[in-house]
Scaffold this motif. Structure first.
Motif, PDB file in Angstrom:
ATOM      1  N   ALA A  62      -5.953  -0.733   0.451  1.00  0.00           N
ATOM      2  CA  ALA A  62      -5.525  -2.133   0.343  1.00  0.00           C
ATOM      3  C   ALA A  62      -6.796  -2.977   0.239  1.00  0.00           C
ATOM      4  CB  ALA A  62      -4.683  -2.535   1.541  1.00  0.00           C
ATOM      5  N   HIS A  63      -7.317  -3.076  -0.959  1.00  0.00           N
ATOM      6  CA  HIS A  63      -8.562  -3.812  -1.186  1.00  0.00           C
ATOM      7  C   HIS A  63      -8.266  -5.188  -1.764  1.00  0.00           C
ATOM      8  CE1 HIS A  63     -11.041   0.150  -1.543  1.00  0.00           C
ATOM      9  NE2 HIS A  63     -10.566  -0.054  -0.333  1.00  0.00           N
ATOM     10  N   TYR A  64      -9.044  -6.157  -1.341  1.00  0.00           N
ATOM     11  CA  TYR A  64      -9.018  -7.515  -1.878  1.00  0.00           C
ATOM     12  C   TYR A  64      -7.700  -8.248  -1.650  1.00  0.00           C
ATOM     13  CZ  TYR A  64     -13.129  -5.536  -4.011  1.00  0.00           C
ATOM     14  OH  TYR A  64     -14.321  -4.908  -4.205  1.00  0.00           O
ATOM     15  N   ILE A  65      -6.969  -7.879  -0.591  1.00  0.00           N
ATOM     16  CA  ILE A  65      -5.741  -8.619  -0.294  1.00  0.00           C
ATOM     17  C   ILE A  65      -5.800  -9.303   1.067  1.00  0.00           C
ATOM     18  CG2 ILE A  65      -4.351  -7.156  -1.808  1.00  0.00           C
ATOM     19  CD1 ILE A  65      -3.131  -5.873   0.694  1.00  0.00           C
ATOM     20  N   ASN A  66      -6.887  -9.143   1.779  1.00  0.00           N
ATOM     21  CA  ASN A  66      -7.020  -9.715   3.117  1.00  0.00           C
ATOM     22  C   ASN A  66      -6.673 -11.200   3.157  1.00  0.00           C
ATOM     23  OD1 ASN A  66      -7.843  -9.780   5.931  1.00  0.00           O
ATOM     24  ND2 ASN A  66      -9.668 -10.824   5.212  1.00  0.00           N
ATOM     25  N   ASN A  67      -7.164 -11.953   2.205  1.00  0.00           N
ATOM     26  CA  ASN A  67      -6.967 -13.404   2.217  1.00  0.00           C
ATOM     27  C   ASN A  67      -5.603 -13.856   1.730  1.00  0.00           C
ATOM     28  OD1 ASN A  67      -9.527 -13.880   3.278  1.00  0.00           O
ATOM     29  ND2 ASN A  67     -10.455 -13.810   1.256  1.00  0.00           N
ATOM     30  N   VAL A  68      -4.781 -12.943   1.230  1.00  0.00           N
ATOM     31  CA  VAL A  68      -3.448 -13.337   0.770  1.00  0.00           C
ATOM     32  C   VAL A  68      -2.338 -12.799   1.664  1.00  0.00           C
ATOM     33  CG1 VAL A  68      -4.160 -13.645  -1.625  1.00  0.00           C
ATOM     34  CG2 VAL A  68      -3.276 -11.422  -0.890  1.00  0.00           C
ATOM     35  N   LEU A  69      -2.680 -11.940   2.611  1.00  0.00           N
ATOM     36  CA  LEU A  69      -1.661 -11.424   3.531  1.00  0.00           C
ATOM     37  C   LEU A  69      -1.234 -12.528   4.491  1.00  0.00           C
ATOM     38  CD1 LEU A  69      -3.068  -7.894   4.465  1.00  0.00           C
ATOM     39  CD2 LEU A  69      -1.082  -8.397   3.023  1.00  0.00           C
ATOM     40  N   HIS A  70       0.070 -12.697   4.626  1.00  0.00           N
ATOM     41  CA  HIS A  70       0.592 -13.711   5.534  1.00  0.00           C
ATOM     42  C   HIS A  70       0.744 -13.178   6.957  1.00  0.00           C
ATOM     43  CE1 HIS A  70       1.887 -15.151   1.531  1.00  0.00           C
ATOM     44  NE2 HIS A  70       1.474 -16.298   2.041  1.00  0.00           N
ATOM     45  N   ASP A  71       1.022 -11.879   7.083  1.00  0.00           N
ATOM     46  CA  ASP A  71       1.238 -11.280   8.399  1.00  0.00           C
ATOM     47  C   ASP A  71       0.518  -9.935   8.445  1.00  0.00           C
ATOM     48  OD1 ASP A  71       2.123 -10.234  10.800  1.00  0.00           O
ATOM     49  OD2 ASP A  71       4.230 -10.751  10.453  1.00  0.00           O
ATOM     50  N   LYS A  72      -0.762  -9.985   8.799  1.00  0.00           N
ATOM     51  CA  LYS A  72      -1.572  -8.764   8.826  1.00  0.00           C
ATOM     52  C   LYS A  72      -1.049  -7.758   9.841  1.00  0.00           C
ATOM     53  CE  LYS A  72      -5.871 -10.884   7.294  1.00  0.00           C
ATOM     54  NZ  LYS A  72      -5.667 -12.309   7.404  1.00  0.00           N
ATOM     55  N   GLU A  73      -0.617  -8.234  11.009  1.00  0.00           N
ATOM     56  CA  GLU A  73      -0.101  -7.328  12.044  1.00  0.00           C
ATOM     57  C   GLU A  73       1.052  -6.492  11.491  1.00  0.00           C
ATOM     58  OE1 GLU A  73      -0.875  -6.758  15.351  1.00  0.00           O
ATOM     59  OE2 GLU A  73      -2.331  -8.339  15.714  1.00  0.00           O
ATOM     60  N   CYS A  74       1.998  -7.135  10.869  1.00  0.00           N
ATOM     61  CA  CYS A  74       3.152  -6.433  10.297  1.00  0.00           C
ATOM     62  C   CYS A  74       2.700  -5.477   9.198  1.00  0.00           C
ATOM     63  CB  CYS A  74       4.154  -7.446   9.756  1.00  0.00           C
ATOM     64  SG  CYS A  74       5.640  -6.696   9.051  1.00  0.00           S
ATOM     65  N   PHE A  75       1.782  -5.929   8.360  1.00  0.00           N
ATOM     66  CA  PHE A  75       1.282  -5.098   7.267  1.00  0.00           C
ATOM     67  C   PHE A  75       0.618  -3.835   7.803  1.00  0.00           C
ATOM     68  CE2 PHE A  75      -2.072  -3.940   4.222  1.00  0.00           C
ATOM     69  CZ  PHE A  75      -1.312  -3.755   3.086  1.00  0.00           C
ATOM     70  N   PHE A  76      -0.277  -3.980   8.787  1.00  0.00           N
ATOM     71  CA  PHE A  76      -0.972  -2.812   9.345  1.00  0.00           C
ATOM     72  C   PHE A  76       0.004  -1.863  10.039  1.00  0.00           C
ATOM     73  CE2 PHE A  76      -4.891  -5.728   9.757  1.00  0.00           C
ATOM     74  CZ  PHE A  76      -5.267  -5.451   8.454  1.00  0.00           C
ATOM     75  N   GLU A  77       0.978  -2.419  10.716  1.00  0.00           N
ATOM     76  CA  GLU A  77       1.978  -1.571  11.374  1.00  0.00           C
ATOM     77  C   GLU A  77       2.741  -0.737  10.341  1.00  0.00           C
ATOM     78  OE1 GLU A  77       5.772  -1.906  14.420  1.00  0.00           O
ATOM     79  OE2 GLU A  77       4.649  -3.711  13.915  1.00  0.00           O
ATOM     80  N   ARG A  78       3.099  -1.366   9.244  1.00  0.00           N
ATOM     81  CA  ARG A  78       3.827  -0.653   8.181  1.00  0.00           C
ATOM     82  C   ARG A  78       2.947   0.412   7.532  1.00  0.00           C
ATOM     83  NH1 ARG A  78       7.217  -5.714   5.581  1.00  0.00           N
ATOM     84  NH2 ARG A  78       9.020  -5.469   6.955  1.00  0.00           N
ATOM     85  N   VAL A  79       1.685   0.096   7.309  1.00  0.00           N
ATOM     86  CA  VAL A  79       0.773   1.092   6.738  1.00  0.00           C
ATOM     87  C   VAL A  79       0.669   2.291   7.670  1.00  0.00           C
ATOM     88  CG1 VAL A  79      -1.648   1.569   6.155  1.00  0.00           C
ATOM     89  CG2 VAL A  79      -0.554  -0.518   5.311  1.00  0.00           C
ATOM     90  N   ARG A  80       0.499   2.029   8.959  1.00  0.00           N
ATOM     91  CA  ARG A  80       0.389   3.122   9.931  1.00  0.00           C
ATOM     92  C   ARG A  80       1.623   4.032   9.871  1.00  0.00           C
ATOM     93  NH1 ARG A  80       0.797   1.336  15.741  1.00  0.00           N
ATOM     94  NH2 ARG A  80       2.958   1.384  15.137  1.00  0.00           N
ATOM     95  N   GLU A  81       2.790   3.443   9.689  1.00  0.00           N
ATOM     96  CA  GLU A  81       4.032   4.223   9.657  1.00  0.00           C
ATOM     97  C   GLU A  81       4.120   5.168   8.462  1.00  0.00           C
ATOM     98  OE1 GLU A  81       7.124   1.311   9.903  1.00  0.00           O
ATOM     99  OE2 GLU A  81       6.639   0.787  11.971  1.00  0.00           O
ATOM    100  N   VAL A  82       3.461   4.834   7.351  1.00  0.00           N
ATOM    101  CA  VAL A  82       3.552   5.686   6.159  1.00  0.00           C
ATOM    102  C   VAL A  82       2.328   6.574   5.966  1.00  0.00           C
ATOM    103  CG1 VAL A  82       5.120   4.096   4.966  1.00  0.00           C
ATOM    104  CG2 VAL A  82       2.646   3.933   4.545  1.00  0.00           C
ATOM    105  N   LEU A  83       1.332   6.436   6.830  1.00  0.00           N
ATOM    106  CA  LEU A  83       0.105   7.226   6.745  1.00  0.00           C
ATOM    107  C   LEU A  83       0.283   8.537   7.516  1.00  0.00           C
ATOM    108  CD1 LEU A  83      -2.799   6.841   5.614  1.00  0.00           C
ATOM    109  CD2 LEU A  83      -3.452   5.980   7.862  1.00  0.00           C
TER     110      LEU A  83
END
Length: 185
Positions: A81-102
């Motif tokens: 997930a490169h170059y999306i840091n500044n457009v993510l509205h909810d990083k916590e939710c995003f990271f949690e979802r990534v962890r679930e599929v990794l």
């Protein structure tokens, strides 16, 4: 899994080195560089080794729809997930979802684009121009704080977090090195 794949410079720069059997799923919005990447894939697919699969899905990676679709393909050894840091509205939710599929041994590559060498370079430019650059110290302090907060947040979701200082946040100049690291996963 490449979330916010965009122009996909990582894949383009290493096209000839993509190993046999690799499967890449990219997700991004229409009207971004991802449209161009889809064209690139169709023009250059014949240059890839057999059994390489590259697909781009046009979905917002922060929507429920995307996160119903993404896990349906299974677990991933590598999530980018490169170059999306500044457009993510909810990083916590995003990271949690990534962890679930990794997978348990998988790797997540994310760039935060905070502290970088640009500030030092800009300070030199201002000095050469004879202009005041004290504001850059405050900017750097703010960036260090944001970086540390991001590191803490990532540490809540991933067992090992490695912070790498890139030369600047406008581009990732060492795509070859990152590609090699991704292949070792």
């Amino acid at each position: 899994l490449d979330l916010g794949c965009g122009y996909a410079e990582l894949w383009r720069k290493n096209w000839a080195d993509i190993p046999k059997g690799l499967q890449i799923w990219g997700y991004d919005l229409h009207g971004t560089w991802a449209d161009n990447f889809v064209e690139y894939i169709s023009k250059h697919k014949s240059e890839l080794p057999e059994d390489v699969k590259i697909e781009v899905e046009f979905m917002d990676v922060e929507t429920e729809e995307a996160w119903i679709h993404i896990p349906a393909k299974g677990k991933y050894d590598c999530v980018i997930a490169h170059y999306i840091n500044n457009v993510l509205h909810d990083k916590e939710c995003f990271f949690e979802r990534v962890r679930e599929v990794l997978t348990d041994t998988g790797m997540f590559s994310f760039n935060g684009a905070y502290v970088n060498d640009w500030n030092a370079w800009l300070k030199e430019v201002f000095a050469d121009l004879g202009e005041e650059s004290d504001f850059l110290e405050e900017l750097t302090s703010q960036e260090v704080l944001k970086r540390d907060e991001l590191y803490t947040m990532l540490s809540r979701y991933f067992g090992k977090v490695e912070s790498v200082l890139l030369p600047n946040n406008w581009h990732f100049g060492e795509a070859d090195d990152l590609f090699e690291k991704l292949l070792r996963v």
